[in-house]
Design a protein around this motif. Structure first.
Motif, PDB file in Angstrom:
ATOM      1  N   PRO A  21       9.937  28.772  27.042  1.00  0.00           N
ATOM      2  CA  PRO A  21       9.432  27.557  26.395  1.00  0.00           C
ATOM      3  C   PRO A  21       7.927  27.410  26.605  1.00  0.00           C
ATOM      4  CG  PRO A  21      10.607  27.023  28.408  1.00  0.00           C
ATOM      5  CD  PRO A  21      10.795  28.484  28.184  1.00  0.00           C
ATOM      6  N   TYR A  22       7.254  26.845  25.602  1.00  0.00           N
ATOM      7  CA  TYR A  22       5.804  26.678  25.707  1.00  0.00           C
ATOM      8  C   TYR A  22       5.419  25.658  26.773  1.00  0.00           C
ATOM      9  CZ  TYR A  22       6.318  22.318  23.136  1.00  0.00           C
ATOM     10  OH  TYR A  22       6.680  21.059  22.756  1.00  0.00           O
ATOM     11  N   THR A  23       6.381  24.825  27.203  1.00  0.00           N
ATOM     12  CA  THR A  23       6.068  23.791  28.199  1.00  0.00           C
ATOM     13  C   THR A  23       5.848  24.370  29.595  1.00  0.00           C
ATOM     14  OG1 THR A  23       8.425  23.384  28.515  1.00  0.00           O
ATOM     15  CG2 THR A  23       7.269  21.974  26.950  1.00  0.00           C
ATOM     16  N   ASN A  79      12.900  33.529  24.074  1.00  0.00           N
ATOM     17  CA  ASN A  79      11.503  33.262  24.391  1.00  0.00           C
ATOM     18  C   ASN A  79      11.407  32.169  25.441  1.00  0.00           C
ATOM     19  OD1 ASN A  79      10.480  35.096  22.551  1.00  0.00           O
ATOM     20  ND2 ASN A  79      10.426  33.591  20.898  1.00  0.00           N
ATOM     21  N   GLU A 125       3.383  26.383  30.317  1.00  0.00           N
ATOM     22  CA  GLU A 125       1.941  26.290  30.512  1.00  0.00           C
ATOM     23  C   GLU A 125       1.371  24.962  30.040  1.00  0.00           C
ATOM     24  OE1 GLU A 125       0.217  29.682  28.656  1.00  0.00           O
ATOM     25  OE2 GLU A 125       0.946  31.043  30.200  1.00  0.00           O
ATOM     26  N   ALA A 126       2.022  24.289  29.108  1.00  0.00           N
ATOM     27  CA  ALA A 126       1.514  23.027  28.573  1.00  0.00           C
ATOM     28  C   ALA A 126       2.639  21.992  28.615  1.00  0.00           C
ATOM     29  CB  ALA A 126       1.017  23.220  27.149  1.00  0.00           C
ATOM     30  N   ARG A 139       7.987  39.340  31.890  1.00  0.00           N
ATOM     31  CA  ARG A 139       7.041  39.788  30.878  1.00  0.00           C
ATOM     32  C   ARG A 139       7.100  41.300  30.851  1.00  0.00           C
ATOM     33  NH1 ARG A 139       1.077  37.826  31.368  1.00  0.00           N
ATOM     34  NH2 ARG A 139       1.043  39.427  32.942  1.00  0.00           N
ATOM     35  N   HIS A 160       4.796  18.481  28.735  1.00  0.00           N
ATOM     36  CA  HIS A 160       4.653  17.144  28.171  1.00  0.00           C
ATOM     37  C   HIS A 160       4.208  16.198  29.290  1.00  0.00           C
ATOM     38  CE1 HIS A 160       6.413  18.299  24.370  1.00  0.00           C
ATOM     39  NE2 HIS A 160       7.440  18.852  25.011  1.00  0.00           N
ATOM     40  N   GLY A 180       3.941  32.867  32.590  1.00  0.00           N
ATOM     41  CA  GLY A 180       3.842  31.809  31.602  1.00  0.00           C
ATOM     42  C   GLY A 180       4.612  32.016  30.325  1.00  0.00           C
ATOM     43  N   ALA A 181       4.064  31.482  29.263  1.00  0.00           N
ATOM     44  CA  ALA A 181       4.763  31.463  27.981  1.00  0.00           C
ATOM     45  C   ALA A 181       4.766  32.811  27.282  1.00  0.00           C
ATOM     46  CB  ALA A 181       4.133  30.412  27.077  1.00  0.00           C
ATOM     47  N   SER A 182       4.083  33.809  27.825  1.00  0.00           N
ATOM     48  CA  SER A 182       4.106  35.124  27.188  1.00  0.00           C
ATOM     49  C   SER A 182       5.315  35.940  27.634  1.00  0.00           C
ATOM     50  CB  SER A 182       2.824  35.889  27.505  1.00  0.00           C
ATOM     51  OG  SER A 182       2.728  36.099  28.899  1.00  0.00           O
TER      52      SER A 182
END
Length: 123
Positions: free
Chosen positions: A49-51, A47, A53-54, A5, A56, A24-26
């Motif tokens: 991946p959003y996974t 970037n 922090e969240a 980051r 599946h 995380g995702a940032s």
């Protein structure tokens, strides 16, 4: 592959970097080209991946399963004599195939908007 980051660099200069769990995702991912043959760049920036922090549901189940198995090696030091791996990795390798997770649902089948007869009537 490295997850970075931008604000981490500034905090390193001031003193104290952000823990990896909070990046995380940032963050951004810096990876070597590897098997990406279409790119001539030696390093690829993308970037995260959003996974991170969240996750599946299946990813969360796997993380819990690996964490549970690896936590059994807590307090072990050095490498496993049989495999030459760290104790947590040796336990996961030994448990491979012995635990099962929920069976994934079949992907929904895509249906056409119109039947053949309806398409013929449209002509």
């Amino acid at each position: 592959m490295v997850l970075v980051r931008a604000s981490t660099f500034g905090q390193m200069l001031v003193g104290g970097a952000t823990p990896r769990s909070l990046i995380g995702a940032s963050g951004i991912v810096i990876a070597q080209r590897g098997r990406i043959t279409w790119s001539k760049k030696p390093v690829i920036v993308k970037n995260a991946p959003y996974t991170i922090e969240a996750p599946h549901p299946r990813q969360a189940e796997m993380r819990i399963a690996f964490g549970t198995i690896a936590s059994q090696a807590k307090g072990s030091r050095g490498l496993d004599t049989a495999t030459g791996l760290p104790h947590a990795a040796a336990r996961i390798k030994a448990a491979k195939g012995t635990f099962s997770l929920t069976k994934p649902k079949a992907p929904p089948t895509r249906k056409s908007f119109h039947t053949i007869e309806e398409l013929k009537k449209m002509l």
